[in-house]
Design a protein around this motif. Structure first.
Motif, mmCIF file in Angstrom:
data_model
loop_
_atom_site.group_PDB
_atom_site.id
_atom_site.type_symbol
_atom_site.label_atom_id
_atom_site.label_comp_id
_atom_site.label_asym_id
_atom_site.label_seq_id
_atom_site.Cartn_x
_atom_site.Cartn_y
_atom_site.Cartn_z
ATOM 1 N N THR A 260 58.254 43.809 -44.120
ATOM 2 C CA THR A 260 57.097 44.585 -43.645
ATOM 3 C C THR A 260 55.977 43.697 -43.107
ATOM 4 N N ASP A 261 56.122 42.386 -43.189
ATOM 5 C CA ASP A 261 55.053 41.448 -42.825
ATOM 6 C C ASP A 261 54.542 41.724 -41.402
ATOM 7 N N PRO A 262 53.268 42.151 -41.275
ATOM 8 C CA PRO A 262 52.764 42.472 -39.934
ATOM 9 C C PRO A 262 52.446 41.222 -39.099
ATOM 10 N N ARG A 263 52.528 40.029 -39.725
ATOM 11 C CA ARG A 263 52.132 38.823 -39.005
ATOM 12 C C ARG A 263 53.291 38.159 -38.286
ATOM 13 N N ASN A 267 60.723 41.477 -38.221
ATOM 14 C CA ASN A 267 60.897 41.746 -39.658
ATOM 15 C C ASN A 267 62.376 41.664 -40.003
ATOM 16 N N ASP A 361 48.192 33.219 -40.366
ATOM 17 C CA ASP A 361 49.228 33.836 -39.531
ATOM 18 C C ASP A 361 50.356 32.848 -39.258
ATOM 19 N N HIS A 364 52.692 32.335 -42.197
ATOM 20 C CA HIS A 364 53.727 33.386 -42.308
ATOM 21 C C HIS A 364 54.844 33.181 -41.276
#
Ligand code: ADP
Ligand code: GLC
Length: 485
Positions: A260-263, A267, A361, A364
């Motif tokens: 789910t990592d938005p950065r 995914n 960011d 990640h």
């Protein structure tokens, strides 16, 4: 089960103010402890960012003369955390790094600043806030370590105290003549008190007087009892060994979730690793590396300090390149290392890339796109980046020290065959041994089958706070059941 109330005391807390893993721990542990029936409130300094982020703030204590200025204690919430914020503008109304001036040196009044934080913790412990009487005070690192000492010298009935050592290399040393300004009695300046080779050590206050000592991995708990790893505190820690335990850190698996990592652009999960290829290409593009899918891309995310052993990695760049790998470095810190990595990037364009600075960011993206993550530390109390790496399928290559030893399973033949291997470990911490581990990793990478097994075993490792939180909860319950005078 009755709920236990804990006052946690920390000088940084994720996501509002962070220089390293301490902030991650202070920010994530309270949420994990809630599931254990432990109610945590965290006392933090009122840096501008912290005050800005505080919601529903309410003044609970006011003092006109507190460590040389006026101060208020605010209660409020921030990013889901219950905070007490020490709003003392003369000490904390400074932006940027919480400990350093814009020129990168310690603020000259750091002794006063963090004694004030610890002092306020002791006040709360002794009943300053009617609506919050803690059963346990939990102090993190030297910045909070005087809290147990203040409570000891007050000599009044008090809650139990826990001191967690995140890094013994920071003893919090200040001159003897600060003693009265920080409200410690003259009799505290003895070997059995806060005296340390002629100076005051804040950390020693905690090590000496906390009812329980913890550190962030079982191996580090052993290492700090030796003369070499004890950094001057080995004798004291051996004496208090029955009070000392190692509880591994976890990571916030909601912040660090590859699914789910938005950065990150791609995914992915253990069931479908396809997104990693997009992340790798994005990382290569971002850092000016050649966009080739099959070169082993080795990542680093670290403070650049001698603790982290990244001078060794600089020296092994010929091995890295000789094995057909690329290197992506994110870090900031010591000038020599910053210069060294900048020079390596210039000397090997397209093969060595990175960013000297702090960038969440990019951290990640490296975890999500690099094939492996190097953590060649000389000592490492726990280490969090290898935990994130396990969860993101970046295979950790680590030295056999502290928490690195405890969290990575080396891909020796037995572990490879048995399927338990999660990374590569080396000892001693030398360039030769590091180069050996890099060569072993490169060989495994060439066998796609082995590499995938190592990745998947890492991704299946429980790196959450669930188990550590249960250990802390047990410790708190034990202390909450006792009376201290
Ligand atoms: P330490 O606290 O000793 O620095 P840890 O591994 O416990 O080491 O924690 C470091 C934390 O800081 C991790 O969350 C890591 O991702 C982060 N970090 C370190 N350096 C950087 C950087 N340059 N940019 C972004 N995040 C970083
Ligand atoms: C310290 C240590 C690191 C640990 C972190 C959080 O900064 O250097 O190993 O993970 O604290 O406990």
């Amino acid at each position: 089960m009755t709920s236990v109330r804990v006052l946690s005391v920390a000088s940084e807390i994720y996501p509002t103010i962070k220089t390293g893993g301490l902030a991650d721990v202070a920010g994530a542990l309270p949420g994990a402890l809630a599931a254990e029936g432990i109610e945590v409130r965290t006392l933090v300094p009122g840096y501008p960012d912290v005050l800005r982020a505080l919601e529903a703030a309410e003044e609970v204590v006011r003092s006109e003369l507190f460590f040389g200025g006026s101060a208020r204690l605010l209660a409020g919430r921030s990013s889901g955390l219950d905070l007490f914020v020490l709003d003392a503008p003369h000490l904390f109304a400074r932006t940027g790094n919480p400990y350093l001036t814009p020129d990168g040196v310690d603020w000259p009044d750091n002794g006063l600043r963090f004694a004030a934080l610890s002092h306020m913790a002791a006040e709360i412990a002794l009943g300053a806030i009617a609506s919050f009487a803690p059963d346990v005070v939990h102090a993190h690192d030297w910045q909070a370590a005087l809290a147990p000492a203040y409570l000891h010298y007050r000599g009044r009935p008090r809650p139990g105290t826990v001191m967690t050592v995140h890094n013994l290399a920071f003893p919090g040393l200040f001159p003897h003549d600060l003693l009265s300004a920080i409200d410690l009695p003259p009799e505290s300046f003895v070997i059995q008190g806060v005296e340390y080779y002629g100076r005051i050590s804040f950390l020693k206050g905690g090590l000496q007087f906390a009812d329980r000592l913890t550190t962030v991995s079982p191996t580090y708990a052993r290492e700090i009892q030796t003369d070499e790893g004890g950094m001057g505190f080995g004798g004291l820690l051996r004496e208090r060994a029955d009070r000392l335990s190692g509880i591994l850190n976890g990571i916030d698996v909601a912040v660090w979730d590859p699914a789910t990592d938005p950065r990150i652009p791609g995914n992915f999960s253990a069931g479908d690793l396809a997104g990693r290829a997009a992340n790798k290409a994005a990382l290569q593009r971002r850092l000016g590396l050649e966009v080739v899918p099959d070169a082993l891309l080795l990542g680093v995310i670290s403070r650049l300090s001698s603790q982290k052993g990244l001078d060794l990695l600089l020296e092994t760049i010929p091995t890295v390149l000789g094995q057909g790998m690329q290197l992506a470095v994110l870090g900031s810190g010591d000038r020599d290392l910053q210069d060294g990595y900048r020079a390596a990037m210039q000397a090997h364009p397209g093969l060595v890339g990175g960013w000297i600075g702090y960038d969440e960011d990019l951290a990640h993206l490296i975890q999500a796109g690099a094939d492996a993550l190097a953590v060649p530390s000389r000592f490492e109390p726990c280490g969090l980046t290898q935990l994130c790496a396990l969860r993101y399928g970046a295979v950790p290559i680590v030295s056999r020290v502290g928490g690195l030893e405890d969290t990575v399973v080396d891909a020796d033949d037995a572990a490879l065959v048995g399927g338990s291997a999660t990374g590569f470990k080396f000892a001693p911490v030398t360039t030769e041994a590091l180069a050996g581990a890099l060569r072993r990793a490169a060989a495994a990478f060439r066998s796609k089958f082995d590499w995938r097994r190592i990745q998947l075993a890492g991704m299946a490792t429980d790196v959450s706070w669930r188990r550590p939180a249960a250990h802390y909860a047990a410790l708190y319950r034990e202390l909450a059941g006792m009376r201290y005078t």
